[in-house]
Design a protein around this motif. Structure first.
Motif, PDB file in Angstrom:
ATOM      1  N   MET A 170       0.832  -1.188   0.000  1.00 12.02           N
ATOM      2  CA  MET A 170       0.000   0.000   0.000  1.00 12.02           C
ATOM      3  C   MET A 170       0.872   1.245   0.000  1.00 12.02           C
ATOM      4  N   LYS A 171       0.409   2.281  -0.687  1.00 10.73           N
ATOM      5  CA  LYS A 171       1.038   3.597  -0.629  1.00 10.73           C
ATOM      6  C   LYS A 171       0.184   4.456   0.284  1.00 10.73           C
ATOM      7  N   VAL A 172       0.845   5.197   1.157  1.00  8.21           N
ATOM      8  CA  VAL A 172       0.138   6.076   2.080  1.00  8.21           C
ATOM      9  C   VAL A 172       0.177   7.486   1.516  1.00  8.21           C
ATOM     10  N   CYS A 173      -0.972   8.131   1.461  1.00  9.09           N
ATOM     11  CA  CYS A 173      -1.059   9.513   1.003  1.00  9.09           C
ATOM     12  C   CYS A 173      -0.398  10.408   2.047  1.00  9.09           C
ATOM     13  N   LEU A 174       0.501  11.289   1.612  1.00 10.97           N
ATOM     14  CA  LEU A 174       1.197  12.166   2.554  1.00 10.97           C
ATOM     15  C   LEU A 174       0.289  13.274   3.071  1.00 10.97           C
ATOM     16  N   TYR A 175      -0.815  13.524   2.387  1.00 12.39           N
ATOM     17  CA  TYR A 175      -1.726  14.593   2.792  1.00 12.39           C
ATOM     18  C   TYR A 175      -2.774  14.104   3.792  1.00 12.39           C
ATOM     19  N   CYS A 176      -3.503  13.037   3.435  1.00 10.53           N
ATOM     20  CA  CYS A 176      -4.619  12.584   4.291  1.00 10.53           C
ATOM     21  C   CYS A 176      -4.353  11.261   5.008  1.00 10.53           C
ATOM     22  N   GLN A 177      -3.189  10.650   4.769  1.00 14.34           N
ATOM     23  CA  GLN A 177      -2.776   9.394   5.406  1.00 14.34           C
ATOM     24  C   GLN A 177      -3.652   8.196   5.041  1.00 14.34           C
ATOM     25  N   ASN A 178      -4.379   8.289   3.929  1.00  8.68           N
ATOM     26  CA  ASN A 178      -5.200   7.181   3.454  1.00  8.68           C
ATOM     27  C   ASN A 178      -4.304   6.137   2.788  1.00  8.68           C
ATOM     28  N   LYS A 179      -4.589   4.856   3.008  1.00  9.58           N
ATOM     29  CA  LYS A 179      -3.816   3.789   2.374  1.00  9.58           C
ATOM     30  C   LYS A 179      -4.453   3.459   1.030  1.00  9.58           C
TER      31      LYS A 179
END
Length: 64
Positions: free
Chosen positions: A5-14
């Motif tokens: 999974m990649k984690v969004c740096l803005y909202c921390q969504n996986k």
């Protein structure tokens, strides 16, 4: 099957690794994920002790 999974740096969504934008906020996903806090702490600890040992050696070695 294990998916990374990649984690969004803005909202921390996986998000799935194959996506280029976050599913939640639409921000561009990073190509390379930042280092984990544990890796940073390990590096800091090693660097700290290396500096401490260097300082002790210099205190003993240098003339007074």
């Amino acid at each position: 099957m294990l998916t990374t999974m990649k984690v969004c740096l803005y909202c921390q969504n996986k998000n799935n690794e194959d996506l280029k934008q976050c599913e939640r906020c639409g921000m561009e996903l990073p190509i390379k994920q930042p280092q984990s806090k544990k890796a940073k702490l390990t590096f800091f600890t090693k660097a700290f002790w290396l500096i401490v040992i260097f300082c002790i050696i210099m205190v003993i070695y240098l003339p007074r």
